[in-house]
Design an enzyme around this catalytic site. Sequence first.
Site, PDB file in Angstrom:
ATOM      1  N   TYR A  28     -29.517  -3.271   1.377  1.00  0.00           N
ATOM      2  CA  TYR A  28     -28.340  -3.207   1.239  1.00  0.00           C
ATOM      3  C   TYR A  28     -27.722  -1.894   0.356  1.00  0.00           C
ATOM      4  O   TYR A  28     -28.465  -1.580  -0.569  1.00  0.00           O
ATOM      5  CB  TYR A  28     -28.044  -4.383   0.237  1.00  0.00           C
ATOM      6  CG  TYR A  28     -26.418  -4.720  -0.094  1.00  0.00           C
ATOM      7  CD1 TYR A  28     -25.539  -4.778   0.733  1.00  0.00           C
ATOM      8  CD2 TYR A  28     -26.233  -4.664  -1.506  1.00  0.00           C
ATOM      9  CE1 TYR A  28     -24.069  -5.074   0.426  1.00  0.00           C
ATOM     10  CE2 TYR A  28     -24.902  -4.707  -1.840  1.00  0.00           C
ATOM     11  CZ  TYR A  28     -23.862  -5.142  -0.875  1.00  0.00           C
ATOM     12  OH  TYR A  28     -22.397  -5.255  -1.124  1.00  0.00           O
ATOM     13  N   ASP A  35     -15.826   0.383  -9.976  1.00  0.00           N
ATOM     14  CA  ASP A  35     -15.534  -0.360  -8.633  1.00  0.00           C
ATOM     15  C   ASP A  35     -14.128  -0.714  -8.479  1.00  0.00           C
ATOM     16  O   ASP A  35     -13.921  -1.927  -8.601  1.00  0.00           O
ATOM     17  CB  ASP A  35     -16.740  -1.274  -8.394  1.00  0.00           C
ATOM     18  CG  ASP A  35     -16.647  -1.736  -6.866  1.00  0.00           C
ATOM     19  OD1 ASP A  35     -15.953  -0.927  -6.067  1.00  0.00           O
ATOM     20  OD2 ASP A  35     -17.057  -2.921  -6.657  1.00  0.00           O
ATOM     21  N   ASP A  56     -21.527  -2.492   2.054  1.00  0.00           N
ATOM     22  CA  ASP A  56     -20.290  -2.844   1.454  1.00  0.00           C
ATOM     23  C   ASP A  56     -19.187  -1.787   1.937  1.00  0.00           C
ATOM     24  O   ASP A  56     -19.312  -0.628   1.487  1.00  0.00           O
ATOM     25  CB  ASP A  56     -20.696  -2.914   0.192  1.00  0.00           C
ATOM     26  CG  ASP A  56     -19.275  -3.179  -0.712  1.00  0.00           C
ATOM     27  OD1 ASP A  56     -18.050  -3.645   0.066  1.00  0.00           O
ATOM     28  OD2 ASP A  56     -19.291  -3.463  -1.946  1.00  0.00           O
ATOM     29  N   ASP A  78     -15.922  -2.560   1.307  1.00  0.00           N
ATOM     30  CA  ASP A  78     -14.700  -2.876   0.508  1.00  0.00           C
ATOM     31  C   ASP A  78     -13.787  -3.594   1.431  1.00  0.00           C
ATOM     32  O   ASP A  78     -13.952  -4.260   2.048  1.00  0.00           O
ATOM     33  CB  ASP A  78     -14.259  -1.652   0.101  1.00  0.00           C
ATOM     34  CG  ASP A  78     -14.817  -1.185  -1.326  1.00  0.00           C
ATOM     35  OD1 ASP A  78     -16.042  -2.003  -1.592  1.00  0.00           O
ATOM     36  OD2 ASP A  78     -14.796  -0.132  -1.889  1.00  0.00           O
ATOM     37  N   HIS A  84     -20.037  -5.705   5.414  1.00  0.00           N
ATOM     38  CA  HIS A  84     -19.143  -6.639   4.874  1.00  0.00           C
ATOM     39  C   HIS A  84     -17.716  -6.298   4.377  1.00  0.00           C
ATOM     40  O   HIS A  84     -17.900  -4.973   3.678  1.00  0.00           O
ATOM     41  CB  HIS A  84     -19.888  -7.623   3.928  1.00  0.00           C
ATOM     42  CG  HIS A  84     -20.225  -7.013   2.589  1.00  0.00           C
ATOM     43  ND1 HIS A  84     -19.038  -6.829   1.625  1.00  0.00           N
ATOM     44  CD2 HIS A  84     -21.234  -6.808   2.013  1.00  0.00           C
ATOM     45  CE1 HIS A  84     -19.549  -6.261   0.562  1.00  0.00           C
ATOM     46  NE2 HIS A  84     -20.823  -6.437   0.810  1.00  0.00           N
ATOM     47  N   GLU A 136     -13.946  -7.251   2.950  1.00  0.00           N
ATOM     48  CA  GLU A 136     -13.438  -8.303   2.137  1.00  0.00           C
ATOM     49  C   GLU A 136     -11.954  -8.542   2.207  1.00  0.00           C
ATOM     50  O   GLU A 136     -11.235  -7.568   2.783  1.00  0.00           O
ATOM     51  CB  GLU A 136     -13.602  -7.958   0.915  1.00  0.00           C
ATOM     52  CG  GLU A 136     -13.259  -6.808   0.149  1.00  0.00           C
ATOM     53  CD  GLU A 136     -13.684  -6.330  -1.177  1.00  0.00           C
ATOM     54  OE1 GLU A 136     -13.178  -6.220  -2.133  1.00  0.00           O
ATOM     55  OE2 GLU A 136     -15.059  -6.053  -1.055  1.00  0.00           O
ATOM     56  N   CYS A 151     -14.407  -5.701  -8.750  1.00  0.00           N
ATOM     57  CA  CYS A 151     -15.626  -6.330  -8.502  1.00  0.00           C
ATOM     58  C   CYS A 151     -15.242  -7.951  -8.400  1.00  0.00           C
ATOM     59  O   CYS A 151     -14.552  -8.463  -8.979  1.00  0.00           O
ATOM     60  CB  CYS A 151     -16.382  -6.181  -9.749  1.00  0.00           C
ATOM     61  SG  CYS A 151     -18.005  -7.139  -9.921  1.00  0.00           S
ATOM     62  N   ARG A 175     -16.363 -11.078   3.909  1.00  0.00           N
ATOM     63  CA  ARG A 175     -16.410 -11.424   2.743  1.00  0.00           C
ATOM     64  C   ARG A 175     -14.916 -12.098   2.052  1.00  0.00           C
ATOM     65  O   ARG A 175     -13.978 -11.484   2.597  1.00  0.00           O
ATOM     66  CB  ARG A 175     -16.904 -10.495   1.846  1.00  0.00           C
ATOM     67  CG  ARG A 175     -16.492 -10.732   0.114  1.00  0.00           C
ATOM     68  CD  ARG A 175     -17.254  -9.598  -0.648  1.00  0.00           C
ATOM     69  NE  ARG A 175     -16.462  -9.223  -1.946  1.00  0.00           N
ATOM     70  CZ  ARG A 175     -16.472  -8.632  -2.883  1.00  0.00           C
ATOM     71  NH1 ARG A 175     -17.624  -7.492  -2.668  1.00  0.00           N
ATOM     72  NH2 ARG A 175     -15.666  -8.551  -3.857  1.00  0.00           N
ATOM     73  N   GLU A 204     -17.709 -14.999  -2.066  1.00  0.00           N
ATOM     74  CA  GLU A 204     -17.967 -14.373  -3.300  1.00  0.00           C
ATOM     75  C   GLU A 204     -17.747 -15.303  -4.469  1.00  0.00           C
ATOM     76  O   GLU A 204     -16.961 -16.082  -4.483  1.00  0.00           O
ATOM     77  CB  GLU A 204     -17.233 -12.990  -3.391  1.00  0.00           C
ATOM     78  CG  GLU A 204     -17.350 -12.305  -4.494  1.00  0.00           C
ATOM     79  CD  GLU A 204     -18.770 -11.559  -4.720  1.00  0.00           C
ATOM     80  OE1 GLU A 204     -19.670 -12.459  -4.795  1.00  0.00           O
ATOM     81  OE2 GLU A 204     -19.209 -10.397  -4.987  1.00  0.00           O
ATOM     82  N   ASN A 245     -24.465 -14.153  -2.716  1.00  0.00           N
ATOM     83  CA  ASN A 245     -24.831 -13.047  -3.693  1.00  0.00           C
ATOM     84  C   ASN A 245     -25.236 -13.329  -4.930  1.00  0.00           C
ATOM     85  O   ASN A 245     -24.583 -13.822  -5.824  1.00  0.00           O
ATOM     86  CB  ASN A 245     -23.231 -12.378  -3.622  1.00  0.00           C
ATOM     87  CG  ASN A 245     -23.371 -11.023  -4.707  1.00  0.00           C
ATOM     88  OD1 ASN A 245     -24.504 -10.371  -4.693  1.00  0.00           O
ATOM     89  ND2 ASN A 245     -22.255 -10.524  -4.993  1.00  0.00           N
TER      90      ASN A 245
END
Length: 295
Positions: free
Chosen positions: A43, A58, A85, A87, A113, A115, A123, A158, A188, A210
């Site tokens: 990942y 982040d 990821d 975002d 993924h 989101e 985060c 996500r 999440e 996660n």
Amino acid sequence: MTQTFAGQRFRDAVASEHPLQVVGAINANHALLAKRAGFKAIYLSGGGVAAGSLGLPDLGITGLDDVLTDVRRITDVCDLPLLVDVDTGFGSSAFNVARTVKSMIKFGAAAIHIEDQVGAKRCGHRPNKEIVSQQEMVDRIKAAVDARTDDSFVIMARTDALAVEGLNSALDRAAACVEAGADMIFPEAITELAMYKTFADRVKAPILANITEFGATPLYTTEELASVDVSLVLYPLSAFRAMNKAAENVYTALRRDGTQKNVIDTMQTRMELYDRINYHAFEQHLDALFAANKK
């Protein structure tokens, strides 16, 4: 020989291990270490790219090219399927999402993924997150699915809705994303083990847990997660955190003691490094080339 695409290798890994442990690899060297340890998938964390490659928080600052650089470096040397990821898709329109998906496939990623946070994201385990409407998230998923140039490439949705709007909203969003074409679901900041079972029963798609340190989710074991039908377990930054702490300790010792003698036993040796990156095979190939040129 028939080529097996990265996305299919990721799906095969999910099918072969219950649940599949997906470990964070902050760089190409860590990808090789993860493979050596026996993991079947790796990942690349968006927060890890921001902090590790850019030295930034982040908070939606990272761009597509920043992530692609690290993706390419990893996939160039390691054949484990890579989940990335992305975002919110690196842009405000379906065109941005489509470009992200096509680029990830081109650079060798197996899965992404995406989101449902707003562009100025946080985060997933921090307070004051904001999410887009369910319809906007569904549109992101549709754009991602439509952009695939490889049908095996995995689109994972996500949702951060649990902390913002509650469990029912998160379940509704997850179900809507699966209906829109998402292959897997990443709820999440889960706070109770039984919630994963609720998601698995509702969406009928593989669920990712996660299990990140120092966050909202307890550090459940693979056995506990298997009992609630979790299909994938993510450890996004475990090695990164350990690496950072080790580096801080070495810097402190060097400055304090004027020597590395007191921390040398915490270091990977030169020969261990050479072994992990297959140094000697490269050197032998170079020696053979030099020998051939001298004839």
